[in-house]
Design a protein around this motif. Structure first.
Motif, PDB file in Angstrom:
ATOM      1  N   HIS A 179       0.808  -1.224   0.000  1.00 24.05           N
ATOM      2  CA  HIS A 179       0.000   0.000   0.000  1.00 24.05           C
ATOM      3  C   HIS A 179       0.842   1.275   0.000  1.00 24.05           C
ATOM      4  O   HIS A 179       0.647   2.166   0.831  1.00 24.05           O
ATOM      5  N   GLU A 180       1.773   1.345  -0.957  1.00 19.91           N
ATOM      6  CA  GLU A 180       2.540   2.580  -1.083  1.00 19.91           C
ATOM      7  C   GLU A 180       1.614   3.720  -1.512  1.00 19.91           C
ATOM      8  O   GLU A 180       0.673   3.529  -2.277  1.00 19.91           O
ATOM      9  N   GLU A 181       1.899   4.897  -0.985  1.00 19.54           N
ATOM     10  CA  GLU A 181       1.138   6.092  -1.333  1.00 19.54           C
ATOM     11  C   GLU A 181       1.927   7.003  -2.259  1.00 19.54           C
ATOM     12  O   GLU A 181       1.355   7.659  -3.136  1.00 19.54           O
ATOM     13  N   ILE A 182       3.236   7.026  -2.050  1.00 20.03           N
ATOM     14  CA  ILE A 182       4.145   7.798  -2.910  1.00 20.03           C
ATOM     15  C   ILE A 182       5.238   6.847  -3.376  1.00 20.03           C
ATOM     16  O   ILE A 182       5.913   6.214  -2.566  1.00 20.03           O
ATOM     17  N   HIS A 183       5.370   6.736  -4.678  1.00 20.56           N
ATOM     18  CA  HIS A 183       6.395   5.870  -5.252  1.00 20.56           C
ATOM     19  C   HIS A 183       7.548   6.719  -5.759  1.00 20.56           C
ATOM     20  O   HIS A 183       7.348   7.642  -6.561  1.00 20.56           O
ATOM     21  N   VAL A 184       8.747   6.409  -5.293  1.00 20.05           N
ATOM     22  CA  VAL A 184       9.960   7.086  -5.730  1.00 20.05           C
ATOM     23  C   VAL A 184      10.556   6.295  -6.898  1.00 20.05           C
ATOM     24  O   VAL A 184      10.893   5.116  -6.751  1.00 20.05           O
ATOM     25  N   HIS A 207       2.427   2.762 -13.701  1.00 21.76           N
ATOM     26  CA  HIS A 207       2.547   2.338 -12.303  1.00 21.76           C
ATOM     27  C   HIS A 207       1.633   3.165 -11.406  1.00 21.76           C
ATOM     28  O   HIS A 207       1.013   2.626 -10.479  1.00 21.76           O
ATOM     29  N   ALA A 208       1.552   4.460 -11.659  1.00 20.27           N
ATOM     30  CA  ALA A 208       0.667   5.304 -10.863  1.00 20.27           C
ATOM     31  C   ALA A 208      -0.778   4.809 -10.959  1.00 20.27           C
ATOM     32  O   ALA A 208      -1.488   4.710  -9.951  1.00 20.27           O
ATOM     33  N   LEU A 209      -1.207   4.483 -12.166  1.00 24.02           N
ATOM     34  CA  LEU A 209      -2.569   3.996 -12.371  1.00 24.02           C
ATOM     35  C   LEU A 209      -2.789   2.639 -11.699  1.00 24.02           C
ATOM     36  O   LEU A 209      -3.811   2.405 -11.050  1.00 24.02           O
ATOM     37  N   GLU A 210      -1.846   1.740 -11.871  1.00 26.01           N
ATOM     38  CA  GLU A 210      -2.008   0.380 -11.372  1.00 26.01           C
ATOM     39  C   GLU A 210      -1.905   0.327  -9.858  1.00 26.01           C
ATOM     40  O   GLU A 210      -2.657  -0.403  -9.192  1.00 26.01           O
ATOM     41  N   SER A 211      -0.987   1.091  -9.297  1.00 27.35           N
ATOM     42  CA  SER A 211      -0.792   1.093  -7.857  1.00 27.35           C
ATOM     43  C   SER A 211      -1.777   2.023  -7.144  1.00 27.35           C
ATOM     44  O   SER A 211      -2.039   1.839  -5.954  1.00 27.35           O
ATOM     45  N   GLY A 212      -2.312   3.002  -7.867  1.00 30.33           N
ATOM     46  CA  GLY A 212      -3.170   3.987  -7.217  1.00 30.33           C
ATOM     47  C   GLY A 212      -2.379   4.866  -6.276  1.00 30.33           C
ATOM     48  O   GLY A 212      -2.818   5.198  -5.171  1.00 30.33           O
ATOM     49  N   CYS A 213      -1.180   5.257  -6.720  1.00 33.93           N
ATOM     50  CA  CYS A 213      -0.301   6.074  -5.884  1.00 33.93           C
ATOM     51  C   CYS A 213       0.263   7.224  -6.715  1.00 33.93           C
ATOM     52  O   CYS A 213       0.094   7.283  -7.934  1.00 33.93           O
ATOM     53  N   PHE A 214       0.935   8.136  -6.062  1.00 34.24           N
ATOM     54  CA  PHE A 214       1.683   9.180  -6.753  1.00 34.24           C
ATOM     55  C   PHE A 214       3.059   8.635  -7.115  1.00 34.24           C
ATOM     56  O   PHE A 214       3.633   7.831  -6.368  1.00 34.24           O
ATOM     57  N   VAL A 215       3.585   9.065  -8.235  1.00 37.50           N
ATOM     58  CA  VAL A 215       4.951   8.706  -8.637  1.00 37.50           C
ATOM     59  C   VAL A 215       5.758   9.987  -8.796  1.00 37.50           C
ATOM     60  O   VAL A 215       5.354  10.894  -9.521  1.00 37.50           O
ATOM     61  N   VAL A 216       6.865  10.051  -8.089  1.00 38.98           N
ATOM     62  CA  VAL A 216       7.797  11.176  -8.221  1.00 38.98           C
ATOM     63  C   VAL A 216       9.061  10.615  -8.855  1.00 38.98           C
ATOM     64  O   VAL A 216       9.768   9.800  -8.238  1.00 38.98           O
ATOM     65  N   ASN A 217       9.324  11.018 -10.094  1.00 43.59           N
ATOM     66  CA  ASN A 217      10.428  10.452 -10.868  1.00 43.59           C
ATOM     67  C   ASN A 217      11.501  11.508 -11.131  1.00 43.59           C
ATOM     68  O   ASN A 217      11.205  12.635 -11.536  1.00 43.59           O
ATOM     69  N   SER A 218      12.748  11.116 -10.913  1.00 41.75           N
ATOM     70  CA  SER A 218      13.870  12.032 -11.133  1.00 41.75           C
ATOM     71  C   SER A 218      14.875  11.406 -12.090  1.00 41.75           C
ATOM     72  O   SER A 218      15.234  10.231 -11.942  1.00 41.75           O
ATOM     73  N   THR A 219      15.325  12.191 -13.070  1.00 40.98           N
ATOM     74  CA  THR A 219      16.386  11.760 -13.978  1.00 40.98           C
ATOM     75  C   THR A 219      17.531  12.763 -13.934  1.00 40.98           C
ATOM     76  O   THR A 219      17.342  13.940 -13.633  1.00 40.98           O
ATOM     77  N   GLY A 220      18.715  12.286 -14.265  1.00 39.29           N
ATOM     78  CA  GLY A 220      19.897  13.140 -14.224  1.00 39.29           C
ATOM     79  C   GLY A 220      20.117  13.886 -15.538  1.00 39.29           C
ATOM     80  O   GLY A 220      19.453  13.641 -16.551  1.00 39.29           O
ATOM     81  N   TRP A 221      21.075  14.786 -15.529  1.00 36.27           N
ATOM     82  CA  TRP A 221      21.389  15.605 -16.685  1.00 36.27           C
ATOM     83  C   TRP A 221      22.898  15.702 -16.833  1.00 36.27           C
ATOM     84  O   TRP A 221      23.630  15.843 -15.841  1.00 36.27           O
ATOM     85  N   LEU A 222      23.381  15.605 -18.070  1.00 36.91           N
ATOM     86  CA  LEU A 222      24.797  15.820 -18.366  1.00 36.91           C
ATOM     87  C   LEU A 222      24.949  17.044 -19.261  1.00 36.91           C
ATOM     88  O   LEU A 222      24.191  17.218 -20.218  1.00 36.91           O
ATOM     89  N   THR A 223      25.940  17.870 -18.958  1.00 39.85           N
ATOM     90  CA  THR A 223      26.247  19.010 -19.814  1.00 39.85           C
ATOM     91  C   THR A 223      27.043  18.528 -21.024  1.00 39.85           C
ATOM     92  O   THR A 223      27.596  17.415 -21.030  1.00 39.85           O
TER      93      THR A 223
END
Length: 347
Positions: A179-184, A207-223
């Protein structure tokens, strides 16, 4: 947690410093302060952001990657350490939950590790990616299911997976069933090109739809300068561009703010926790929509270990006085009377 609470979440898309763990860590601490000043109660950083994601392993053949691999060992993070203490202190000082991806060094092996610090600085989750992907298998060891846990935090129940672990439906289901509420979610970013970003978006929204949770997703950046420092080959440099999708998704599968796909920035959105019930009222895939008598998950969440001690102390070790009369030791002169080898005689 109160079902109608609003949680302000942040996802960071920033560049690491490819020369120093401490300099990358300084970027983390600076970004925590910046996000907290904007009212964020949770901030998520990219996959293995400290000291940096091993981009070199994606474009260099193994025979040429040894030097960079060793350098990653030297700059990797120990858990616990002064580096983790610094992140914990920042979380505590600013009252913010921090999800950070690190290269964790455990003696002779590196692991892709996700750390979650609660707002009081307590490390509430340390988990290792269960299966490194493709080139990553030359860099990291495998994690185990002991980290497939959802933890309580100041902002709610948090679960975490890294990158293509999201393509392991049973790993996702393990978190859903808790029962995750926020997925990292954490991905490296700056890889493969636009198709990677497109696939990532589909994955986290599903995943947000299937789990019924919020998803906070972070990706990196290269110059551009960093990409050139990794490889001078212009053809290979193309493999280190694009693939960014820093996003915050609702339980209804919607973006709560326009995603960051290029450059650096901090994405911020408010999570209305009442949307979880709104979604699950219609479809709770681990509740009223589940059929556990037909399909259910069995998980071995014991920590994996290369050695198991049968008798961890002298007090619990058997001695000759406790042996059956038909048992004998192969070491009759054992001075502490512990039994090294036991044989049961016939008859």
């Amino acid at each position: 947690m109160e079902p109608n609470r609003i949680v302000r979440a942040a996802a960071a898309q920033i560049a690491p410093d490819l020369t120093s763990r401490d300099k990358t860590l300084a970027r983390v601490l600076e970004t925590i302060r910046e996000a907290a000043a904007k009212g964020a109660e949770l901030i998520v950083f990219p996959e293995t952001f400290v000291p940096w994601y091993p981009y070199f392993s994606f474009v260099l053949p193994p025979v040429l990657s040894g030097r960079e691999h060793v350098r990653l060992y030297e700059e990797a993070m120990m858990v616990p350490s002064a580096a983790t203490d610094a992140v914990a202190s920042a979380a505590r000082e600013h009252g913010i939950v921090v999800a950070l991806g690190v290269n964790e060094r455990d003696h002779g092996t590196l692991y892709n590790t996700q750390l979650v610090f609660d707002a009081d600085g307590t490390l509430v989750l340390k988990r290792r990616k269960i299966t490194p992907t493709f080139h990553e298998r030359m860099i990291w060891g495998q994690g185990d299911a002991s980290g497939l846990k959802v933890v309580d935090s100041t902002v709610g129940r948090i679960g975490a997976l890294a990158c293509w672990e999201h393509y392991n439906p049973l790993a996702r289901y393990a978190l859903m069933a808790q029962h995750e509420e926020i997925h990292v979610a954490q991905f490296p970013g700056s890889m493969v090109g636009p198709i990677f970003a497109d696939q990532m978006e589909v994955t986290i929204r599903h995943h947000a739809l299937e789990s019924g949770c919020f998803v906070v997703n972070s990706t990196g950046w290269l110059t551009d300068e960093q990409i050139i420092s990794i490889t001078p080959d212009e053809g290979l440099q193309m493999a280190l561009r694009g693939g960014c999708m820093t996003a915050i998704i609702s339980p209804e599968g919607k973006h709560l703010a326009p995603p960051i796909t290029e450059g650096e920035g901090i994405l911020i959105a408010d999570l209305d926790m009442s949307l979880i019930v709104k979604r699950k009222r219609m479809m709770d895939s681990v509740g009223h929509y589940a059929r556990p008598e037909l399909l259910h998950l069995v998980i071995d969440d014991r920590p994996a270990s290369p050695m198991v001690t049968s008798y961890p102390s002298l007090e619990t070790a058997p001695t000759r006085s406790t042996l059956d009369e038909h048992q004998t030791s192969a070491f009759d002169g054992n001075p502490d009377q512990r039994v090294a080898v036991v044989r049961r005689q016939a008859g």
